[in-house]
Write a protein that holds these residues in place. Structure first.
Motif, PDB file in Angstrom:
ATOM      1  N   UNK A 187      -0.447  12.346   6.948  1.00  0.00           N
ATOM      2  CA  UNK A 187      -0.055  12.562   5.559  1.00  0.00           C
ATOM      3  C   UNK A 187       1.413  12.239   5.353  1.00  0.00           C
ATOM      4  N   UNK A 188       2.009  12.821   4.329  1.00  0.00           N
ATOM      5  CA  UNK A 188       3.407  12.530   4.026  1.00  0.00           C
ATOM      6  C   UNK A 188       4.170  13.809   3.730  1.00  0.00           C
TER       7      UNK A 188
ATOM      8  N   UNK B 284       7.189  19.434  -3.159  1.00  0.00           N
ATOM      9  CA  UNK B 284       5.841  18.978  -3.495  1.00  0.00           C
ATOM     10  C   UNK B 284       5.966  17.718  -4.346  1.00  0.00           C
ATOM     11  N   UNK B 285       5.523  16.570  -3.830  1.00  0.00           N
ATOM     12  CA  UNK B 285       5.679  15.327  -4.596  1.00  0.00           C
ATOM     13  C   UNK B 285       4.614  15.118  -5.656  1.00  0.00           C
ATOM     14  N   UNK B 286       3.576  15.944  -5.670  1.00  0.00           N
ATOM     15  CA  UNK B 286       2.486  15.745  -6.624  1.00  0.00           C
ATOM     16  C   UNK B 286       1.582  14.613  -6.177  1.00  0.00           C
ATOM     17  N   UNK B 287       1.007  13.923  -7.123  1.00  0.00           N
ATOM     18  CA  UNK B 287       0.113  12.808  -6.812  1.00  0.00           C
ATOM     19  C   UNK B 287       0.437  11.630  -7.725  1.00  0.00           C
ATOM     20  N   UNK B 288       0.033  10.448  -7.298  1.00  0.00           N
ATOM     21  CA  UNK B 288       0.281   9.232  -8.077  1.00  0.00           C
ATOM     22  C   UNK B 288      -0.972   8.361  -8.050  1.00  0.00           C
ATOM     23  N   UNK B 289      -1.175   7.526  -9.073  1.00  0.00           N
ATOM     24  CA  UNK B 289      -2.310   6.593  -9.045  1.00  0.00           C
ATOM     25  C   UNK B 289      -2.100   5.522  -7.980  1.00  0.00           C
ATOM     26  N   UNK B 290      -3.192   5.020  -7.424  1.00  0.00           N
ATOM     27  CA  UNK B 290      -3.104   3.969  -6.406  1.00  0.00           C
ATOM     28  C   UNK B 290      -2.828   2.612  -7.039  1.00  0.00           C
ATOM     29  N   UNK B 291      -2.454   1.668  -6.206  1.00  0.00           N
ATOM     30  CA  UNK B 291      -2.297   0.287  -6.678  1.00  0.00           C
ATOM     31  C   UNK B 291      -3.582  -0.227  -7.313  1.00  0.00           C
ATOM     32  N   UNK B 292      -4.714   0.170  -6.744  1.00  0.00           N
ATOM     33  CA  UNK B 292      -6.012  -0.289  -7.247  1.00  0.00           C
ATOM     34  C   UNK B 292      -6.223   0.217  -8.678  1.00  0.00           C
TER      35      UNK B 292
ATOM     36  N   UNK C 264       0.793  -1.223   0.000  1.00  0.00           N
ATOM     37  CA  UNK C 264       0.000   0.000   0.000  1.00  0.00           C
ATOM     38  C   UNK C 264       0.826   1.275   0.000  1.00  0.00           C
ATOM     39  N   UNK C 265       2.063   1.217   0.495  1.00  0.00           N
ATOM     40  CA  UNK C 265       2.828   2.451   0.574  1.00  0.00           C
ATOM     41  C   UNK C 265       3.441   2.855  -0.764  1.00  0.00           C
ATOM     42  N   UNK C 266       3.230   2.043  -1.795  1.00  0.00           N
ATOM     43  CA  UNK C 266       3.527   2.508  -3.144  1.00  0.00           C
ATOM     44  C   UNK C 266       2.571   3.642  -3.535  1.00  0.00           C
ATOM     45  N   UNK C 267       1.467   3.785  -2.796  1.00  0.00           N
ATOM     46  CA  UNK C 267       0.506   4.852  -3.069  1.00  0.00           C
ATOM     47  C   UNK C 267       0.983   6.213  -2.553  1.00  0.00           C
ATOM     48  N   UNK C 268       2.099   6.228  -1.818  1.00  0.00           N
ATOM     49  CA  UNK C 268       2.623   7.471  -1.239  1.00  0.00           C
ATOM     50  C   UNK C 268       3.413   8.227  -2.303  1.00  0.00           C
ATOM     51  N   UNK C 269       2.912   9.394  -2.686  1.00  0.00           N
ATOM     52  CA  UNK C 269       3.555  10.167  -3.754  1.00  0.00           C
ATOM     53  C   UNK C 269       4.984  10.566  -3.379  1.00  0.00           C
ATOM     54  N   UNK C 270       5.222  10.853  -2.098  1.00  0.00           N
ATOM     55  CA  UNK C 270       6.558  11.250  -1.665  1.00  0.00           C
ATOM     56  C   UNK C 270       7.579  10.140  -1.911  1.00  0.00           C
TER      57      UNK C 270
END
Length: 352
Positions: free
Chosen positions: A277-278, A297-305, A121-127
């Protein structure tokens, strides 16, 4: 994409919520050995088809992919059945109880040519994703030292409930109830956080595990409280970098926090992720002289889902894959042996 959810416990609720928000993903079936539980779960998420066995769900077959959210020991047999039926699988972590079973699952999925992912799940962390991109871009030069921790405090805090009376916590402290302790519970997360963020493979591991007395006779009811509470690992990475990774459930003041520090010969990066948060910070360029850290600012990333849905729809394999999770499991298995033998062991792990 028509999705089957296998297992309807707490984490399955999160799967249902996340997949329910994705365009093109439809929850069409759910499976649990407990009929009452599968009915309640399905009713709450509007799932029309309910089954009390995976065999029945496979005989029905009107789904395109599955999320495997069963207990850890059930991942292997159920995933092997899904793979044999040609169904793409997003499996919860850990992939299996040991490297042998995890490797068998990876082999089977690769032979079948089906999409396979593990929900780290922590692949969902944009940072974290941004930190890895910075490392790969050479922004901190050659990585020399990596420090990572996963800190929880539920053995000293009632924020999550009282572990002394709640079976959902007590089983995590008992090897006889299937727990591999904090190493098995969060070890795969922090190893992935460290090796993925630093973009490095793990080459050697030396680990120490520790279990502390928590009750008279270290037992509560049917639960022997013998699973490890804390661990510390020294790692050698494939490029020669050195790493220290540790985790504990006794970390007062840290409800659930992951921290990663990556130091190179041209700069450093720090990632912190917790319930608030992160954060991502870096010390590079002229800031090195004054040890000044800049928030980024790391931005955002898509989730694993989302990435699993995209992978199934496109037919293009995404990470983290079964193979990746199996190699992490190899490191975890070696960590146990390392503690028993008080020895450093070679991992030969491709942990990206």
């Amino acid at each position: 994409m028509r999705l089957l959810i296998l297992g309807t416990g707490w984490m399955a609720q999160e799967h249902a919520r996340q997949f329910g928000k994705i365009d093109g993903a439809e929850l069409v079936g759910a499976v649990d050995v407990d009929k009452k539980r599968v009915d309640e779960f399905s009713d709450s998420h509007g799932i029309p088809n309910r089954f009390t066995s995976l065999e029945d769900a496979l005989a029905w077959g009107a789904f395109d992919a599955a999320a495997n959210v069963t207990p850890d020991r059930i991942h292997h047999p159920t995933t092997m059945m899904l793979v044999a039926a040609g169904k793409p699988v997003l499996c919860e972590k850990p992939l299996a109880e040991n490297f042998e079973k995890a490797s068998e699952m990876a082999d089977a999925a690769e032979r079948a040519g089906i999409i396979n992912m593990v929900n780290l799940t922590y692949r969902n962390v944009a940072a974290l994703q941004k930190a890895r991109a910075m490392v790969l871009a050479g922004e901190i030069g050659q990585v020399r030292h990596v420090e990572a921790s996963y800190l929880q405090s539920w053995l000293v805090s009632r924020f999550w409930g009282d572990w002394r009376t709640d079976p959902k916590w007590l089983w995590r402290l008992s090897r006889g109830h299937g727990s591999n302790g904090v190493l098995g519970d969060v070890g795969i997360h922090i190893l992935d956080f460290a090796s993925y963020g630093a973009a490095l493979d793990i080459d050697h591991v030396f680990c120490r595990l520790r279990t502390f007395d928590k009750a008279p006779g270290n037992r509560i009811g049917e639960y022997d409280l013998d699973a490890n509470d804390s661990f510390a690992m020294a790692l050698d990475f494939s490029n020669g970098a050195f790493g220290m990774v540790h985790a504990s459930r006794w970390a007062t003041g840290h409800l659930n926090e992951l921290r990663l520090r990556i130091y190179g010969d041209k700069g450093g990066i720090e990632v912190v992720h917790n319930l608030n948060g992160s954060e991502l910070k870096a010390c590079t360029g002229e800031d090195i002289e004054n040890a000044k850290w800049q928030a980024l600012d790391p931005g955002s990333v898509p989730t694993n889902y989302q990435r699993f849905v995209d992978a199934v729809q496109s037919g293009i394999q995404a990470e983290p894959s079964f193979r990746h999770a199996a190699e992490l499991q190899k490191v975890l298995d070696l960590a146990v042996v390392s503690d028993e033998k008080r020895a450093e062991l070679r991992a030969h792990a491709d942990t990206q």
